[in-house]
Design an enzyme around this catalytic site. Structure first.
Site, PDB file in Angstrom:
ATOM      1  CB  SER A  58      -0.947   0.007   1.209  1.00 25.33           C
ATOM      2  OG  SER A  58      -2.002  -0.895   0.999  1.00 25.33           O
ATOM      3  CE  LYS A  61      -4.070   1.418  -0.768  1.00 23.40           C
ATOM      4  NZ  LYS A  61      -4.440   0.613   0.390  1.00 23.40           N
ATOM      5  CB  SER A 113      -4.470   1.597   4.009  1.00 24.87           C
ATOM      6  OG  SER A 113      -3.560   1.116   3.051  1.00 24.87           O
ATOM      7  CE  LYS A 218      -1.512   4.045   2.823  1.00 27.57           C
ATOM      8  NZ  LYS A 218      -1.409   2.899   3.761  1.00 27.57           N
TER       9      LYS A 218
END
Length: 382
Positions: A58, A61, A113, A218
């Site tokens: 993730s 992202k 997320s 993140k």
């Protein structure tokens, strides 16, 4: 790109031979791929397997969010498709036909997320995930992330979806230059509209509440990628970016890297717009004009050798009017061990109009007249 840094050296270690700070292999981290970067300069302070292709999970992202912020308007309504609503993995539980703003979907992607939020973003801005992935890859290439290829907006496992720790640091460094992105990744919790009132969002990055100065970025986790984290922290005006991929202890590894960077290195910086002197304007309506760097510039060196860093301002004795705001009038250098390692042009902070020739002539005549009267007065007083 905003906040451009003019760096004329590759990395600080080019000047050092063997490193005088703690050796890289002494850092106890579990991640096979890791990098530590000075955000202001882009210098790499530590790396291990940082250029190797790895699944990003993730952390993908980050790119999805920055494209959303650059290509769309935060208040743009986006209707959730069945494809988005049924996206597997981490979710903010979007429902088919639901309408959210682009800004709320970006929050859902960065904080909670939500894989479903990223698909809604991709379809809303590019029509499809494939079309959005094309834009992601183009942006990655422009940023210099050459060991990166995206096939989806969320990082779900795909053999053709990969990046490297170094590339993620480059992408995060760029993204942190966007004030909206910077604010969102530092947000611990928020809420957006939901079918039953509100959806509460909680940031998956636990470092925000456990590491002093943490301000992003993140997390990412899949079976293929392992524990991943792109993190940033700011102390004393310095921001560091740490990336760990495939870690067995992403928060412990990241703390180790950030501590290493803050404790062992010093950054000499000049900031765009920072006043750095005056230039004399002999024929101007103002007698001088201030100058400031046109861009940020800096260099990082081991703390033990910080005394070898020097800032030097180079300005002319005078400049002739007219002078326009932004006109280059000088240069600021950052030297390390006597060698220039970074620089930025110094530009005028305002306009200075020239005094007309007849006005200068009158002024000269006035000066001569007053000088004559002063001389006569001295003669009478002898």
């Amino acid at each position: 790109m905003k906040h451009v840094v003019l760096i004329l050296a590759l990395v600080v270690f080019c000047f050092l031979g063997s490193s005088p700070v703690k050796a890289a292999d002494e850092l106890q981290i579990t991640a096979p791929a890791a990098v530590l970067m000075e955000a202001s300069t882009g210098q790499v302070l530590y790396e291990r397997g940082a250029r190797e292709k790895r699944p990003p999970a993730s952390t993908t992202k980050i790119m999805t969010a920055i494209l959303a912020l650059e290509l769309g308007r935060l208040d743009t309504p986006i209707k959730v498709s069945e494809n988005a609503a049924t996206t597997p993995g981490a979710s903010i539980y979007l429902q088919k036909g639901e309408v959210l703003t682009l800004g709320d979907l970006v929050k859902g992607a960065l904080l909670e997320s939500g894989n479903d939020a990223t698909v809604a973003i991709a379809e809303g801005l590019a029509g499809s995930e494939a079309g959005f992935a094309f834009l992601m890859n183009r942006k990655a290439w422009l940023l210099g992330a050459r060991t990166t290829h995206f096939n989806n907006p969320n990082g779900l496992p795909d053999p053709g979806h990969y990046t490297s720790a170094y590339d993620l640091a480059l992408i995060a460094r760029y993204a942190l230059g966007n004030p909206v992105f910077r604010r969102l990744v530092a947000t611990v919790e928020d809420q957006i509209p939901g079918p039953d009132g509100v959806r509460h969002l909680y940031n998956t990055n636990r470092l925000l509440e456990s590491y002093p100065g943490a301000d992003g970025v993140k997390t990412g986790t899949t079976a293929a990628a392992g524990q991943c984290l792109v993190a940033s922290a700011t102390r004393g005006g310095r921001q560091l970016i740490a990336v760990v991929l495939g870690s067995a202890d992403r928060y412990g590894d990241t703390r180790t890297l950030l501590d290493y960077g803050f404790k062992n290195f010093y950054c000499e910086m000049v900031k765009a717009g920072e006043p750095l002197g005056q230039v004399y304007i002999p024929n101007g309506e103002m007698t001088s004009i201030g100058v400031a760097p046109a861009m940020d510039a800096g260099f990082t060196a081991p703390l033990a050798r910080s005394g070898q860093l020097e800032k030097k301002v180079l300005l002319p004795g005078a400049a002739r009017a007219p002078v326009r705001k932004g006109q280059e009038l000088g240069r600021v250098q950052i030297l390390f061990a006597g060698r220039e390692v970074a620089a930025a042009p110094l530009v005028a902070t305002g306009d200075v109009r020239a005094i007309p020739w007849w006005s200068r002539l009158i002024s000269l005549g006035s000066n001569i007249f007053h000088a004559g009267r002063f001389s006569a007065l001295l003669e009478r007083n002898r």
